[in-house]
Motif scaffolding. Structure first.
Motif, PDB file in Angstrom:
ATOM      1  N   UNK A 266      -0.038  -6.915  -9.650  1.00  0.00           N
ATOM      2  CA  UNK A 266      -0.528  -6.838  -8.083  1.00  0.00           C
ATOM      3  C   UNK A 266       0.682  -5.682  -8.323  1.00  0.00           C
ATOM      4  N   UNK A 267       0.738  -4.509  -7.222  1.00  0.00           N
ATOM      5  CA  UNK A 267       0.631  -3.964  -6.221  1.00  0.00           C
ATOM      6  C   UNK A 267      -0.788  -2.597  -6.862  1.00  0.00           C
ATOM      7  N   UNK A 268      -0.836  -2.976  -8.204  1.00  0.00           N
ATOM      8  CA  UNK A 268      -1.037  -1.757  -9.420  1.00  0.00           C
ATOM      9  C   UNK A 268      -2.674  -1.487  -9.246  1.00  0.00           C
ATOM     10  N   UNK A 269      -3.583  -2.662  -9.627  1.00  0.00           N
ATOM     11  CA  UNK A 269      -4.624  -2.422  -9.258  1.00  0.00           C
ATOM     12  C   UNK A 269      -4.960  -2.945  -7.861  1.00  0.00           C
ATOM     13  N   UNK A 270      -4.630  -2.907  -6.996  1.00  0.00           N
ATOM     14  CA  UNK A 270      -4.947  -2.665  -5.794  1.00  0.00           C
ATOM     15  C   UNK A 270      -5.988  -1.735  -4.921  1.00  0.00           C
TER      16      UNK A 270
ATOM     17  N   UNK B 149      -3.539  -2.702   5.226  1.00  0.00           N
ATOM     18  CA  UNK B 149      -3.062  -4.314   5.202  1.00  0.00           C
ATOM     19  C   UNK B 149      -2.881  -4.540   4.304  1.00  0.00           C
ATOM     20  N   UNK B 150      -1.605  -5.348   3.836  1.00  0.00           N
ATOM     21  CA  UNK B 150      -1.882  -6.282   3.117  1.00  0.00           C
ATOM     22  C   UNK B 150      -0.956  -7.723   4.123  1.00  0.00           C
TER      23      UNK B 150
ATOM     24  N   UNK C 246       5.058  -0.259  -2.231  1.00  0.00           N
ATOM     25  CA  UNK C 246       4.366   0.280  -2.540  1.00  0.00           C
ATOM     26  C   UNK C 246       3.707   1.049  -2.066  1.00  0.00           C
ATOM     27  N   UNK C 247       3.590   2.607  -1.690  1.00  0.00           N
ATOM     28  CA  UNK C 247       2.822   2.807  -1.029  1.00  0.00           C
ATOM     29  C   UNK C 247       1.165   3.179  -0.953  1.00  0.00           C
ATOM     30  N   UNK C 248       0.915   2.356  -1.430  1.00  0.00           N
ATOM     31  CA  UNK C 248      -0.549   2.157  -1.020  1.00  0.00           C
ATOM     32  C   UNK C 248      -1.164   0.558  -0.302  1.00  0.00           C
ATOM     33  N   UNK C 249       0.007  -0.007  -0.006  1.00  0.00           N
ATOM     34  CA  UNK C 249      -0.255  -0.848   1.246  1.00  0.00           C
ATOM     35  C   UNK C 249       0.756  -0.519   1.983  1.00  0.00           C
ATOM     36  N   UNK C 250      -0.274   0.359   3.742  1.00  0.00           N
ATOM     37  CA  UNK C 250       0.302   0.386   4.422  1.00  0.00           C
ATOM     38  C   UNK C 250       1.608   0.246   5.377  1.00  0.00           C
ATOM     39  N   UNK C 251       0.711  -1.599   5.537  1.00  0.00           N
ATOM     40  CA  UNK C 251       1.151  -2.794   6.539  1.00  0.00           C
ATOM     41  C   UNK C 251       0.842  -3.967   5.793  1.00  0.00           C
TER      42      UNK C 251
END
Length: 458
Positions: A396-400, A405-406, A421-426
């Motif tokens: 986490x967060x690599x595989x998400x 929103x997280x 992480x740029x994968x999760x914005x909020x």
């Protein structure tokens, strides 16, 4: 109560009912005839917004513009003058989209709230934390560094969804920032865009600054092509053509996630369940992926959530007590149900309900709330739906994947990794948010692509 079937107009330099219309059907039959904007009219609307619209908004002091939005918020919610029938509008949206009327009302309220509090959102995005910079772009940093906060676009195009009226708060904020908008509303909900435009125009917004162009999807694609910058909302298929276009911001699907790293409390389970059911499960901020890690038992987590969502109220879409949406097209509900069955996993909610997931209720197709215990990550679906899986903390967060929103409960280290992480914005530590706050980013700030910081040293 059945409303007289209206004709939804084009709004661009006045209201026009075009000769060519389509009939919008809903839960209980035809709801409206919707004008179809000719593609040849799109360029004229965009050019009018870019020239006359931009100049007219520039001429208005920002506080006067905010007062216009505040007055429009009352008209939109039906508090204003006669003729602003809020109940009729809410019924039409509910019948057209299948969203329960109570959730339509909540979305409309948050849109109106956003209009009333636009000044707070503008301050949050101002480099000086003040409003004056929207009138006079010059400001000073570090006592002697001269800068300017200058518009980088003159017109914003928007390809809008039909899942929640509240999403219109973001293009409305562009107007507050003195950027005109050209909107192609969803085929399923053209009513919100027209109601918003009428409220703004009645409150004194220059007519050159807002254009609502219902029509074929190609109309929306042309809007995004012709405008200086664009916003596109929708599922993967809807936004895929614009993913690699630097002039278009894409929003959706949300695939919002909650990570639980210890045994959750009853209160925490309650808030996560609210994240699954809220707004009928149809918005980007609904929790779709629930991840157990660390000391959290994934099976117990899935069971706790299933018990809480399985009995969400199902009723006629016009009932304010209903939580679960309906599907105007039964074939869509069937296809989604088949997709879930083919995807594997265990439907934990099946133990807490009688009968199948897909039913007919109150004359419409309905998918009852579903929590799966599954090995992989599920995709977002337009009803109260989530998949509970287990991942090691190091994954986490690599595989998400990409998440709007997280929420993270019980592991500060994982929370920090989500933030970085740029994968999760909020990211929300320890809680699911109670409300949408327009002072926060919606993936990013509007100002990040509507404005730019330049040097200005007089």
């Amino acid at each position: 109560m059945v409303d007289r079937r209206p004709t939804v107009p084009v709004i661009s330099g006045g209201e026009t009912e075009t000769l060519r219309t389509t009939t919008l059907g809903g839960i209980d039959g035809p709801i409206a005839d919707v004008s179809r904007t000719p593609r040849v009219s799109v360029r004229d609307a965009v050019e009018t917004a870019r020239e006359e619209g931009f100049d007219s908004l520039r001429a208005l002091p920002v506080r006067e513009l905010l007062a216009i939005l505040g007055e429009a918020s009352l008209r939109f919610e039906g508090v204003g003058p006669p003729g602003t029938d809020a109940a009729g509008y809410e019924r039409r949206v509910a019948r057209a989209t299948g969203m329960p009327v109570g959730w339509v009302r909540v979305g409309a309220h948050w849109l109106a709230y956003g209009l009333r509090h636009a000044g707070e959102a503008l301050r949050a995005q101002s480099p000086t934390a003040d409003l004056d910079v929207y009138d006079d772009p010059a400001y000073t940093r570090e006592r002697n560094v001269g800068l300017a906060f200058a518009p980088r676009v003159r017109v914003l195009g928007a390809l809008m969804p039909g899942n929640d009226p509240g999403v219109y708060a973001w293009p409305a904020l562009a107007l507050a920032m003195k950027i005109p908008i050209v909107v192609r509303p969803s085929d399923r909900d053209p009513f919100t865009a027209v109601r918003l435009a009428r409220a703004l125009l009645d409150a004194g917004l220059p007519p050159e600054a807002i254009h609502v162009l219902p029509g074929a999807r190609s109309v929306g694609e042309t809007v995004l092509l012709e405008a200086d910058h664009g916003m596109a909302f929708g599922d993967d298929r809807a936004v895929a053509p614009f993913r690699d276009d630097p002039t278009v911001e894409t929003y959706g699907p949300g695939n919002s996630v909650a990570v639980v790293a210890r045994e959750p409390t009853d209160g925490e389970l309650d808030t996560l369940a609210r994240g699954i059911v809220r707004a009928g499960g149809r918005t980007c901020y609904n929790l779709t992926r629930i991840v157990a890690t660390g000391a959290c038992d994934a099976d117990a987590l899935a069971d706790g959530l299933a018990r809480r969502v399985a009995d969400a109220p199902i009723g006629p879409v016009e009932s304010p007590d209903a939580d679960v949406p309906a599907f105007p097209d039964p074939a869509t509900a069937e296809a989604i149900d088949d997709r879930i069955e083919a995807g594997g996993g265990t439907d934990v909610t099946a133990a807490y309900r009688e009968g199948p997931r897909r039913i007919e209720a109150h004359g419409a197709a309905v998918l009852r709330p579903t929590v799966l215990r599954i090995d992989g990550l599920v995709d977002e679906l337009p009803f109260p739906f989530a998949g509970v899986t287990r991942l090691p903390a190091k994954a986490i967060p690599g595989e998400l994947g990409r998440s709007y929103l997280g929420v993270c409960i019980g592991d500060e280290g994982v929370t920090r990794r989500l933030v970085r992480s740029p994968r999760v914005r909020k990211v929300y530590g320890g809680r699911y948010p109670a409300a949408v706050d327009l002072r926060e980013t919606h993936e990013e700030y509007l100002a990040s692509f509507l404005y730019e910081t330049t040097t200005y040293d007089p």
